[in-house]
Design an enzyme around this catalytic site. Sequence first.
Site, mmCIF file in Angstrom:
data_model
loop_
_atom_site.group_PDB
_atom_site.id
_atom_site.type_symbol
_atom_site.label_atom_id
_atom_site.label_comp_id
_atom_site.label_asym_id
_atom_site.label_seq_id
_atom_site.Cartn_x
_atom_site.Cartn_y
_atom_site.Cartn_z
ATOM 1 N N LYS A 44 8.228 -8.491 6.944
ATOM 2 C CA LYS A 44 8.536 -6.518 6.830
ATOM 3 C C LYS A 44 7.337 -6.670 6.501
ATOM 4 O O LYS A 44 6.421 -5.980 6.416
ATOM 5 C CB LYS A 44 9.988 -6.442 6.603
ATOM 6 C CG LYS A 44 9.278 -5.113 6.063
ATOM 7 C CD LYS A 44 10.859 -4.282 5.256
ATOM 8 C CE LYS A 44 10.663 -4.219 4.114
ATOM 9 N NZ LYS A 44 10.148 -3.259 3.118
ATOM 10 N N ASN A 45 7.318 -6.954 5.230
ATOM 11 C CA ASN A 45 6.131 -6.413 4.054
ATOM 12 C C ASN A 45 4.884 -7.212 4.363
ATOM 13 O O ASN A 45 3.889 -6.559 4.019
ATOM 14 C CB ASN A 45 6.650 -6.751 3.164
ATOM 15 C CG ASN A 45 7.257 -6.232 2.119
ATOM 16 O OD1 ASN A 45 8.287 -5.394 2.556
ATOM 17 N ND2 ASN A 45 7.955 -6.529 1.319
ATOM 18 N N CYS A 66 12.999 2.468 -0.686
ATOM 19 C CA CYS A 66 14.535 2.058 -1.569
ATOM 20 C C CYS A 66 13.288 2.604 -2.625
ATOM 21 O O CYS A 66 12.614 2.608 -4.021
ATOM 22 C CB CYS A 66 14.219 0.908 -1.646
ATOM 23 S SG CYS A 66 14.876 0.203 -0.155
ATOM 24 N N ARG A 120 8.372 3.821 -8.370
ATOM 25 C CA ARG A 120 7.937 3.754 -7.906
ATOM 26 C C ARG A 120 6.397 4.239 -7.683
ATOM 27 O O ARG A 120 5.434 5.154 -6.836
ATOM 28 C CB ARG A 120 8.105 3.506 -6.836
ATOM 29 C CG ARG A 120 9.504 2.611 -6.022
ATOM 30 C CD ARG A 120 9.703 2.538 -4.970
ATOM 31 N NE ARG A 120 9.117 0.923 -4.942
ATOM 32 C CZ ARG A 120 9.489 0.512 -3.369
ATOM 33 N NH1 ARG A 120 9.982 1.123 -2.580
ATOM 34 N NH2 ARG A 120 8.652 -0.056 -3.057
ATOM 35 N N ASP A 144 12.854 -8.991 -3.988
ATOM 36 C CA ASP A 144 13.668 -9.230 -3.132
ATOM 37 C C ASP A 144 14.312 -10.319 -3.118
ATOM 38 O O ASP A 144 15.446 -8.873 -2.452
ATOM 39 C CB ASP A 144 12.669 -8.706 -1.724
ATOM 40 C CG ASP A 144 11.245 -7.733 -2.138
ATOM 41 O OD1 ASP A 144 11.488 -6.777 -2.909
ATOM 42 O OD2 ASP A 144 9.565 -8.014 -1.575
ATOM 43 N N ARG A 163 15.862 -1.106 7.798
ATOM 44 C CA ARG A 163 14.764 -1.172 8.282
ATOM 45 C C ARG A 163 14.649 -2.139 7.199
ATOM 46 O O ARG A 163 12.916 -2.138 8.115
ATOM 47 C CB ARG A 163 14.184 0.290 6.407
ATOM 48 C CG ARG A 163 14.772 1.825 6.408
ATOM 49 C CD ARG A 163 14.011 2.203 5.647
ATOM 50 N NE ARG A 163 12.833 1.369 5.348
ATOM 51 C CZ ARG A 163 12.967 0.998 4.214
ATOM 52 N NH1 ARG A 163 14.097 1.068 3.022
ATOM 53 N NH2 ARG A 163 12.273 0.624 3.147
HETATM 54 C C1 EPZ Z 1 6.221 -3.820 -2.681
HETATM 55 O O1 EPZ Z 1 6.740 -2.804 -3.109
HETATM 56 C C2 EPZ Z 1 7.330 -4.178 -1.483
HETATM 57 N N1 EPZ Z 1 7.068 -3.275 -0.468
HETATM 58 C C3 EPZ Z 1 8.948 -4.596 -2.257
HETATM 59 O O2 EPZ Z 1 9.494 -4.776 -1.479
HETATM 60 C C4 EPZ Z 1 8.756 -5.923 -3.100
HETATM 61 O O3 EPZ Z 1 10.084 -5.245 -4.084
HETATM 62 C C5 EPZ Z 1 7.852 -5.377 -3.825
HETATM 63 O O4 EPZ Z 1 5.910 -5.076 -3.540
HETATM 64 C C6 EPZ Z 1 7.342 -6.703 -4.996
HETATM 65 O O5 EPZ Z 1 6.942 -7.860 -4.208
HETATM 66 C C7 EPZ Z 1 6.162 -3.030 0.534
HETATM 67 O O6 EPZ Z 1 6.239 -4.350 0.573
HETATM 68 C C8 EPZ Z 1 6.322 -2.083 1.738
HETATM 69 P P1 EPZ Z 1 4.102 -3.022 -6.184
HETATM 70 P P2 EPZ Z 1 4.939 -2.922 -3.890
HETATM 71 O O7 EPZ Z 1 3.282 -2.348 -5.857
HETATM 72 O O8 EPZ Z 1 4.344 -3.023 -3.120
HETATM 73 C C9 EPZ Z 1 4.459 -1.537 -10.091
HETATM 74 C C10 EPZ Z 1 11.535 -4.888 -0.290
HETATM 75 O O9 EPZ Z 1 12.873 -4.898 -0.715
HETATM 76 N N2 EPZ Z 1 3.215 -0.740 -9.789
HETATM 77 O O10 EPZ Z 1 3.868 -4.974 -6.287
HETATM 78 O O11 EPZ Z 1 5.676 -1.038 -4.282
HETATM 79 C C11 EPZ Z 1 6.400 -1.125 -9.848
HETATM 80 O O12 EPZ Z 1 6.220 -0.099 -10.477
HETATM 81 C C12 EPZ Z 1 10.821 -4.124 -0.364
HETATM 82 O O13 EPZ Z 1 11.375 -4.898 0.910
HETATM 83 C C13 EPZ Z 1 2.218 0.508 -10.987
HETATM 84 O O14 EPZ Z 1 2.969 0.166 -12.265
HETATM 85 O O15 EPZ Z 1 5.537 -3.336 -5.473
HETATM 86 C C14 EPZ Z 1 6.069 -2.391 -10.289
HETATM 87 O O16 EPZ Z 1 7.148 -2.498 -11.183
HETATM 88 C C15 EPZ Z 1 11.543 -2.953 -1.926
HETATM 89 N N3 EPZ Z 1 1.650 1.551 -10.475
HETATM 90 C C16 EPZ Z 1 5.551 -3.690 -9.694
HETATM 91 O O17 EPZ Z 1 4.152 -2.453 -9.999
HETATM 92 C C17 EPZ Z 1 1.643 0.749 -9.189
HETATM 93 O O18 EPZ Z 1 0.419 1.767 -8.827
HETATM 94 C C18 EPZ Z 1 4.882 -4.293 -8.104
HETATM 95 O O19 EPZ Z 1 4.709 -2.898 -7.766
HETATM 96 C C19 EPZ Z 1 2.335 -0.244 -8.407
HETATM 97 C C20 EPZ Z 1 2.923 -0.362 -8.361
#
Ligand code: EPZ
Length: 422
Positions: free
Chosen positions: A23-24, A118, A123, A306, A398
């Site tokens: 998915k991701n 989610c 986020r 995840d 989803r």
């Molecule tokens: C991706 O989310 C995945 N979603 C998530 O999967 C997954 O949990 C996550 O990566 C971590 O592996 C998709 O790919 C659509 P991040 P993403 O940006 O990209 C902080 C699932 O269940 N952060 O890597 O949104 C954030 O708050 C979903 O399949 C900032 O501070 O995650 C978090 O603590 C849920 N500023 C950390 O970084 C930013 O601009 C990692 O977030 C971006 C992120």
Amino acid sequence: MKEKIVIEGGNKLTGVLNISGAKNSAVGVIPAVVLSSGTCIIKNLPNIKDVIYLKDLLVSIGAKVEVENNSTMVVDSSTIDSYTVDYELAKQMRASYYFIGALLGRFKKAEVPFPGGCDIGVRPIDQHIKGFEALGATVTLEHGIIKAEAKELIGAPIYLDVVSVGATINIMLAAIRAKGITTIENAAKEPYIVDVANFLNAMGANIKGAGTDIIKIKGVEELKGCEHAIIPDFIEAGTYMVAAAATRGDVTLTNVIPTHLEAISAKMKEMGIEIHEYEDSIRIICDKNPRAVNIKTLPYPGFPTDVQQPMSVLLCTAEGTSIVTESIWEGRFKYVDELKRMGAKVKVEDRVAVVEGIGKLGGTSVYATDLRAGAAMVVAGLIAEGETIIGNIKHIDRGYEFLEDKLVSLGAKIKRVKVESD
Ligand code: EPZ
């Protein structure tokens, strides 16, 4: 009419199961087609709601999209004529934010509503914005719409303050057609990043270092069409590995890349569960109560956030007490209240859950608070005594392709029923 999942617990999972496309990865690759001036063929897509939303989103901006066998998408991007994404579609999922990078890369302009997805804590997308601005874009938030615009995109060095999957992919998308060289330092290393980069390179991009923490992108003028197959979903695989062990089953998962599963396999081995790795399959055998272990979620190659939720259900059945630390999403323990209604003994303080191994859970009505929480409820239902009824399953749809069919094929008693309300 809404739907619920009903599970009669207590059946061992046994047999062979094919894992779907990730998915991701899919949610990064599909928006990336916006950058192409030709036709892209994307194979091994999972048949899940997020993919359908993204297809609708592409159509809404002018792309011609055909879906074959629910797993291949043929996209002609040459007809895309809009840089504005519809609110109703964007709010359905997180990944709609990839249209900011992709549309900015193509039109030097993007208007995308703040994404949904989610509810697992705050986020932020500040790192995405930092990247777009470094490339020369002006980014504003007006009435819930993110507006990004640039006269010209020029490659730049970008250091991410937090390791972010989304920011890494989004910046790659925006930088592909920028002038000169962009480097992303402290980049995320998840297999999704490599998959999206491989797809972009197949279209003619020049990206080096994906999968390491420094990614170098040399801007190109044009991207062609290409053919690409999405990698197997290591989170789906991890979920079924956990489900197999929780039911004390014996399951072989095919179409996996075992190295992507190393953090999960290592923990399961530490618990005393038998894991056999082959070239593109993995077998999980669990015939006794596993040992308690401590887990801390981390960016790849660490233990994936995840899989934290379903894994915590498995830990409820372990001998001893486990400590689970969630270091990525502060809201990822919401499912614990639901799990407690099934008899689990879990104490949460801030980002740490203390999970007591208690053996059995009892079936009752529970709620899927988010996608992986839904998967956790399914695993809980599979091992619970009696019937578990899971509501709010739109989240599960989803991210998990043919969930009930797959589990039924392994011997579970699980079905979907229509109901008046959640
Ligand atoms: C991706 O989310 C995945 N979603 C998530 O999967 C997954 O949990 C996550 O990566 C971590 O592996 C998709 O790919 C659509 P991040 P993403 O940006 O990209 C902080 C699932 O269940 N952060 O890597 O949104 C954030 O708050 C979903 O399949 C900032 O501070 O995650 C978090 O603590 C849920 N500023 C950390 O970084 C930013 O601009 C990692 O977030 C971006 C992120």
